[in-house]
Motif scaffolding. Structure first.
Motif, PDB file in Angstrom:
ATOM      1  N   THR B 288     -18.133   8.675  -5.244  1.00 15.84           N
ATOM      2  CA  THR B 288     -17.890   9.729  -6.228  1.00 15.84           C
ATOM      3  C   THR B 288     -16.659   9.440  -7.072  1.00 15.84           C
ATOM      4  N   LEU B 289     -15.780   8.556  -6.566  1.00 12.71           N
ATOM      5  CA  LEU B 289     -14.528   8.304  -7.275  1.00 12.71           C
ATOM      6  C   LEU B 289     -14.752   7.326  -8.420  1.00 12.71           C
ATOM      7  N   SER B 290     -13.995   7.526  -9.478  1.00 11.28           N
ATOM      8  CA  SER B 290     -14.024   6.566 -10.576  1.00 11.28           C
ATOM      9  C   SER B 290     -13.308   5.287 -10.133  1.00 11.28           C
ATOM     10  N   SER B 291     -13.755   4.151 -10.621  1.00  9.66           N
ATOM     11  CA  SER B 291     -13.156   2.890 -10.180  1.00  9.66           C
ATOM     12  C   SER B 291     -11.735   2.755 -10.715  1.00  9.66           C
ATOM     13  N   TRP B 292     -11.393   3.605 -11.669  1.00  8.74           N
ATOM     14  CA  TRP B 292     -10.026   3.534 -12.184  1.00  8.74           C
ATOM     15  C   TRP B 292      -9.002   3.954 -11.133  1.00  8.74           C
ATOM     16  N   TRP B 293      -9.483   4.629 -10.100  1.00  8.59           N
ATOM     17  CA  TRP B 293      -8.565   4.990  -9.019  1.00  8.59           C
ATOM     18  C   TRP B 293      -7.932   3.750  -8.397  1.00  8.59           C
ATOM     19  N   THR B 294      -8.658   2.625  -8.450  1.00  6.18           N
ATOM     20  CA  THR B 294      -8.071   1.376  -7.958  1.00  6.18           C
ATOM     21  C   THR B 294      -6.735   1.123  -8.641  1.00  6.18           C
ATOM     22  N   LYS B 295      -6.766   1.277  -9.982  1.00  4.74           N
ATOM     23  CA  LYS B 295      -5.560   0.987 -10.754  1.00  4.74           C
ATOM     24  C   LYS B 295      -4.432   1.933 -10.338  1.00  4.74           C
ATOM     25  N   ILE B 296      -4.804   3.203 -10.140  1.00  5.49           N
ATOM     26  CA  ILE B 296      -3.758   4.179  -9.806  1.00  5.49           C
ATOM     27  C   ILE B 296      -3.113   3.824  -8.470  1.00  5.49           C
ATOM     28  N   VAL B 297      -3.958   3.505  -7.473  1.00  2.47           N
ATOM     29  CA  VAL B 297      -3.405   3.180  -6.156  1.00  2.47           C
ATOM     30  C   VAL B 297      -2.552   1.917  -6.238  1.00  2.47           C
ATOM     31  N   ILE B 298      -3.041   0.906  -6.991  1.00  4.58           N
ATOM     32  CA  ILE B 298      -2.264  -0.330  -7.118  1.00  4.58           C
ATOM     33  C   ILE B 298      -0.940  -0.049  -7.800  1.00  4.58           C
ATOM     34  N   GLY B 299      -0.994   0.823  -8.814  1.00  6.10           N
ATOM     35  CA  GLY B 299       0.239   1.195  -9.497  1.00  6.10           C
ATOM     36  C   GLY B 299       1.238   1.802  -8.531  1.00  6.10           C
ATOM     37  N   ILE B 300       0.760   2.731  -7.699  1.00  7.93           N
ATOM     38  CA  ILE B 300       1.659   3.382  -6.736  1.00  7.93           C
ATOM     39  C   ILE B 300       2.206   2.347  -5.749  1.00  7.93           C
ATOM     40  N   LEU B 301       1.317   1.475  -5.270  1.00 10.39           N
ATOM     41  CA  LEU B 301       1.764   0.449  -4.321  1.00 10.39           C
ATOM     42  C   LEU B 301       2.840  -0.442  -4.934  1.00 10.39           C
ATOM     43  N   LEU B 302       2.611  -0.815  -6.195  1.00  7.27           N
ATOM     44  CA  LEU B 302       3.594  -1.684  -6.857  1.00  7.27           C
ATOM     45  C   LEU B 302       4.952  -1.017  -6.924  1.00  7.27           C
ATOM     46  N   PHE B 303       4.935   0.258  -7.335  1.00  6.31           N
ATOM     47  CA  PHE B 303       6.202   0.994  -7.389  1.00  6.31           C
ATOM     48  C   PHE B 303       6.880   0.991  -6.031  1.00  6.31           C
ATOM     49  N   ALA B 304       6.069   1.280  -5.001  1.00  3.52           N
ATOM     50  CA  ALA B 304       6.632   1.352  -3.651  1.00  3.52           C
ATOM     51  C   ALA B 304       7.271   0.021  -3.278  1.00  3.52           C
ATOM     52  N   PHE B 305       6.605  -1.079  -3.636  1.00  2.00           N
ATOM     53  CA  PHE B 305       7.133  -2.381  -3.237  1.00  2.00           C
ATOM     54  C   PHE B 305       8.399  -2.745  -4.013  1.00  2.00           C
ATOM     55  N   ILE B 306       8.406  -2.388  -5.288  1.00  2.00           N
ATOM     56  CA  ILE B 306       9.610  -2.684  -6.064  1.00  2.00           C
ATOM     57  C   ILE B 306      10.789  -1.910  -5.496  1.00  2.00           C
ATOM     58  N   LEU B 307      10.540  -0.635  -5.144  1.00  2.00           N
ATOM     59  CA  LEU B 307      11.615   0.166  -4.552  1.00  2.00           C
ATOM     60  C   LEU B 307      12.078  -0.442  -3.237  1.00  2.00           C
ATOM     61  N   MET B 308      11.106  -0.910  -2.430  1.00  2.00           N
ATOM     62  CA  MET B 308      11.475  -1.474  -1.139  1.00  2.00           C
ATOM     63  C   MET B 308      12.333  -2.730  -1.332  1.00  2.00           C
ATOM     64  N   GLN B 309      11.944  -3.574  -2.310  1.00  2.00           N
ATOM     65  CA  GLN B 309      12.724  -4.791  -2.548  1.00  2.00           C
ATOM     66  C   GLN B 309      14.144  -4.457  -2.953  1.00  2.00           C
ATOM     67  N   LYS B 310      14.261  -3.460  -3.834  1.00  2.00           N
ATOM     68  CA  LYS B 310      15.592  -3.057  -4.284  1.00  2.00           C
ATOM     69  C   LYS B 310      16.393  -2.560  -3.075  1.00  2.00           C
ATOM     70  N   GLY B 311      15.732  -1.749  -2.241  1.00  2.00           N
ATOM     71  CA  GLY B 311      16.400  -1.218  -1.053  1.00  2.00           C
ATOM     72  C   GLY B 311      16.867  -2.329  -0.135  1.00  2.00           C
ATOM     73  N   LEU B 312      16.014  -3.333   0.049  1.00  2.00           N
ATOM     74  CA  LEU B 312      16.384  -4.442   0.934  1.00  2.00           C
ATOM     75  C   LEU B 312      17.574  -5.203   0.381  1.00  2.00           C
ATOM     76  N   LEU B 313      17.556  -5.415  -0.942  1.00  3.18           N
ATOM     77  CA  LEU B 313      18.675  -6.138  -1.559  1.00  3.18           C
ATOM     78  C   LEU B 313      19.975  -5.375  -1.351  1.00  3.18           C
ATOM     79  N   LEU B 314      19.902  -4.045  -1.570  1.00  2.00           N
ATOM     80  CA  LEU B 314      21.108  -3.238  -1.399  1.00  2.00           C
ATOM     81  C   LEU B 314      21.573  -3.287   0.049  1.00  2.00           C
TER      82      LEU B 314
END
Lengths: 513, 321
Positions: B288-314
């Motif tokens: 039932t979900l639009s395939s564009w949800w893939t992009k949204i989840v990937i977007g969220i994951l990317l943000f999470a990973f960038i934040l984690m990298q920044k956190g690790l560096l700090l």
């Protein structure tokens, strides 16, 4: 090998840069198993000589003999292969690789094209053990302190080269304990008959570790002496090129009553600088002396709002002012030429004109652009007044020499008509001629009624133009010298003095009415 | 403390396991060899291209030309097979040489002219896409018995899943990539460049050779991804694989590599690709979900990973003080 034959012998080295003779027939001899300190003020030619030895520069004349054979290293790698290794102040290793990878990169043990990590780690461990370092070499280099990284860099350089080791200010960012650790390593290397060239600004370290001292000044060899035969006063005299004893420039100003321009009460920042009281009169030059990292620059940055103060208050012409940001400071008529002009001062790709009008434009606000004709006029004025060369205001500033870049930054602040100007190391890394000009400029500005706070490592320079000198140590203002007290000897004593200095001495005296 | 280096990789693996557990909880059928087999087959071309991208990103660069090179490869193969009687294997070899040289030239320009990789590979992106259009604007079908043979070859897993040729090819590429990145001198040199080019030069790393090698590998693997894509779709189309380079970058970052270079894992990229494929599969199962949800989840994951990298560096810099 003939025991009398020097390990490295450089004769009559010349190096000429456009307009400047950086090295003028300099001789340098290094014996195996000796620590040879190379001293000189900024711009004396130390680093140029080193770069000629390591192939980073090509000499314009003279010969370099290593073990009696003439060499002409093409680049640092070539020099390394010949046996001359260098360790710089900034550790030139890669923090994102492991210690072992740093040590062995390019020569990792291989088997069928695959790096044998275990063998590589074991070899690295063996090498480092010789230096008394027992660490996990499979860790990233960045997990270790600068001192350990420094020793790893030395171990690598010696392992690769094995004859001559050049240490370029290796102790600059180490604390006392780490310095001793490093000296332990140097003594071990001496026993291995490695010739070590040691460059440092810390004279006590030079006396502690070196066997021979060579002093350069203005690109010329002044003297090579054995360390035990020279006193520190003589050494400083050779470096500075004048007799300390002849210092008679007594300031006559003690009676001068200056109207207080800015006053900082209990001003400070928790981590950076202990709260201090500082008042600066109109037309007064206050010098800040202290070793690198003592809190000089931190004071300046707190005053200018780069790191906003978290205690105390400031008044300007008896009115409370806000110094929470550089913008606020500029609005109050402050100006600040930072220490590292390459990263904090110039915008390398912008033209001289754009660099000059930057602060003025910021003061006016971006919505109120300065007309081009006015910009040109301002630039013309300062290029003439400060003798900036080349005179073409449209040239990117990165093409200018260090001294001229410094003058452009000065022009930037002068264009805003500051009443209080902070200069952090205004003469660092610029040639002798420009040096004198900037000093003259400081004197002129103060005669015109501007108040200046100047930070400098060059004590003679501070002595020449300051009305008052504040000595900073361990993030605290520890002493103040006024009038006839201002001599390099007194400054050095104050910096070096034990902490038994009577606290009463740090009472503010004299010029503040 | 030492584990901070592996933390992004561990986090990626955890996310993959958790995501898979979540999928299984909702759709128990997702835990089957069929789904796993399809996951490999469907993402083979992206995975292969992402290995090349990992090398590039580890060295502190970026390669925007990948999607266009995949499209070019597809069109080239389809047209050559249609127009000549060359065997597909010969054409594959030819196209791999072309794409590797193409990548190598970009690497040479980046190194010798000191141009930012972003700009050079952006030019490469337009160039490759343009050439694909010049060869053919239409979608050209590939009909060759060798193609049918490759497409019908697979290893049957217990439970009915299939490891296809292209799925297996991706796994092999990842395996070889891991060896090269983490077990050879070249690999160490790639990391060294990511740590700082001037310092690498001072330490004697052959910067020119390594840079050219990195982009040649990326080009070669983009060509291989193009071959895979061609086998997957049985056609060559100049508008295909638009934006695949961005998916590859996302997979690399989710896989735990630092976008600034010098730190990361090839194996992480595999998990990154699989996470992206898993989200897609979940959406198909849901229906039932639009395939564009893939992009949204990937977007969220990317943000999470960038934040984690920044956190690790700090955290790392705080620890040092």
């Amino acid at each position: 090998m003939n025991m009398d034959q020097p390990l490295l012998k450089a004769t009559k080295i010349d190096k000429i840069f456009p307009g400047v003779v950086a090295l003028d027939k300099v001789d340098f001899t290094l014996k195996a198993g000796e620590v040879h300190a190379l001293l000189g003020e900024n711009g004396a030619g130390k680093s140029t000589l080193i770069k000629c030895l390591t192939g980073a520069y090509h000499r314009d004349g003279g010969d370099i003999l290593l073990n009696g054979e003439t060499i002409s290293p093409r680049d640092t790698l070539d020099a390394q292969g010949l046996g001359i290794g260098t360790v710089y102040q900034e550790v030139n290793l890669l923090g994102n690789l492991t210690v072992a990878e740093n040590m062995m990169i390019g020569r990792q043990p291989k088997k069928w094209g695959m790096v044998q990590t275990k063998q590589m780690n074991r070899q690295t461990k063996e090498i480092l053990n010789q230096y008394g370092l027992d660490i996990d070499v499979a860790q990233l280099l960045s997990t270790y302190s600068v001192a350990i990284q420094q020793i790893i860099a030395i171990a690598r350089a010696v392992d690769l080269s094995g004859k001559v080791l050049i240490l370029d200010e290796p102790t600059a960012s180490l604390d006392a304990k780490e310095v001793q650790m490093l000296f332990g390593v140097i003594r071990k290397l001496k026993q291995k008959n490695i010739g070590i060239i040691f460059i440092s600004h810390f004279l006590d370290q030079v006396f502690e570790i070196s066997d021979t001292i060579t002093v350069l000044r203005n690109g010329r060899l002044i003297e090579s002496v054995t360390t035990v035969d020279i006193s520190s006063i003589d050494l400083v005299t050779m470096m500075l090129g004048y007799e300390l004893g002849e210092e008679t420039k007594l300031k006559e100003h003690d009676g001068v009553e200056r109207e207080t321009l800015v006053e900082f009460c209990n001003f400070g920042h928790k981590q950076l600088i202990e709260p201090f009281y500082l008042a600066i009169g109109k037309g007064e030059v206050v010098g800040f002396a202290g070793l690198l990292g003592s809190g000089r620059t931190e004071t300046a940055e707190t005053l200018f709002g780069v790191t906003p103060h978290d205690s105390g208050s400031a008044t300007f012409k008896n009115e409370n002012i806000n110094l929470s940001s550089p913008r606020a400071a500029i609005a109050n008529g402050f100006g600040f030429c930072p220490e590292d002009r390459k990263t904090d001062g110039i915008i390398a790709d912008l033209s001289v004109r754009e660099n000059i009008i930057l602060a003025l434009q910021a003061q006016r606000g971006w919505a109120n652009p300065l007309p081009k004709s006015e910009q040109d006029e301002i630039c013309k004025k300062y290029i003439k007044a400060l003798d900036i060369r080349p005179t073409d205001a449209e040239k990117p500033i990165r093409l200018l020499s260090g001294g001229n870049q410094q003058k452009v930054i000065l022009a930037r602040w002068l264009a805003t008509n500051p009443e209080f100007l902070i200069l952090d190391e205004p003469t660092r890394g610029i040639d002798v001629g420009a040096h004198a000009e900037i000093i003259r400029l400081i004197e002129n500005l103060c005669e015109d009624g501007m108040s200046l706070l100047v930070i400098s490592s060059e004590l003679d320079e501070l002595v020449a133009y300051s009305h008052r000198i504040i000595v900073v140590r361990d993030h605290e203002h520890i002493a103040e010298l006024v009038g006839s007290e201002i001599t390099t000897n007194n400054i050095v004593e104050a910096i070096a003095a034990d902490l038994n200095v009577d606290n009463g001495q740090y009472e503010l005296k004299g010029v503040i009415s | 403390m030492m584990k901070s280096r592996y933390l992004p990789l561990i986090a990626t693996c955890l996310i993959f396991v958790l995501a898979y557990a979540l999928c299984y909880w909702q759709f128990p059928n997702m835990l089957s060899t069929r789904v796993v087999g399809n996951l490999l087959t469907d993402n083979a071309f992206l995975g292969i291209a992402a290995v090349g991208m990992t090398f590039v990103i580890l060295s502190g660069g970026i390669d925007l030309s990948i999607g266009s090179v995949i499209a070019f490869t597809g069109v080239f193969i389809a047209v050559v097979l249609k127009e000549t009687s060359l065997h597909p294997l010969v054409v594959f070899g030819l196209v791999l040489v072309i794409t590797a040289i193409f990548g190598g030239i970009m690497g040479a320009i980046i190194h010798y002219l000191e141009m930012p990789p972003f700009v050079v590979t952006l030019a490469g992106m337009f160039l490759a896409r343009g050439i694909a259009f010049v060869i053919s604007t239409d979608s050209v079908p590939v009909k060759h018995e060798f193609y049918t043979f490759l497409q019908d070859s697979f290893y049957r897993l217990p439970g009915g899943g299939r490891i296809t040729v292209i799925g297996a090819a991706m796994l092999v590429v990842f395996f070889v990539g891991i060896i090269i990145a983490h077990r050879t001198r070249f690999g160490t040199n790639v990391f060294a460049l990511g740590g700082g080019i001037p310092t690498s030069k001072l330490m004697g790393v052959p910067v020119a050779k390594t840079t050219i090698g990195i982009y040649a590998i990326s080009g070669f693997l983009a060509g291989l991804a193009g071959i895979t894509f061609s086998l997957y779709t049985s056609a060559g189309y100049s508008l295909a694989a638009v934006g695949v380079e961005l998916d590859a970058i996302a997979a690399v970052v989710i896989g735990g590599a630092l976008l600034t270079g010098g730190s990361g894992f090839i194996a992480g990229t595999l998990i990154g690709v699989l996470i992206m494929g898993l989200i897609q599969t979940y959406i198909i199962f849901d229906g039932t979900l639009s395939s564009w949800w893939t992009k949204i989840v990937i977007g969220i994951l990317l943000f999470a990973f960038i934040l984690m990298q920044k956190g690790l560096l700090l955290a790392a810099s705080a620890q040092k003080k």
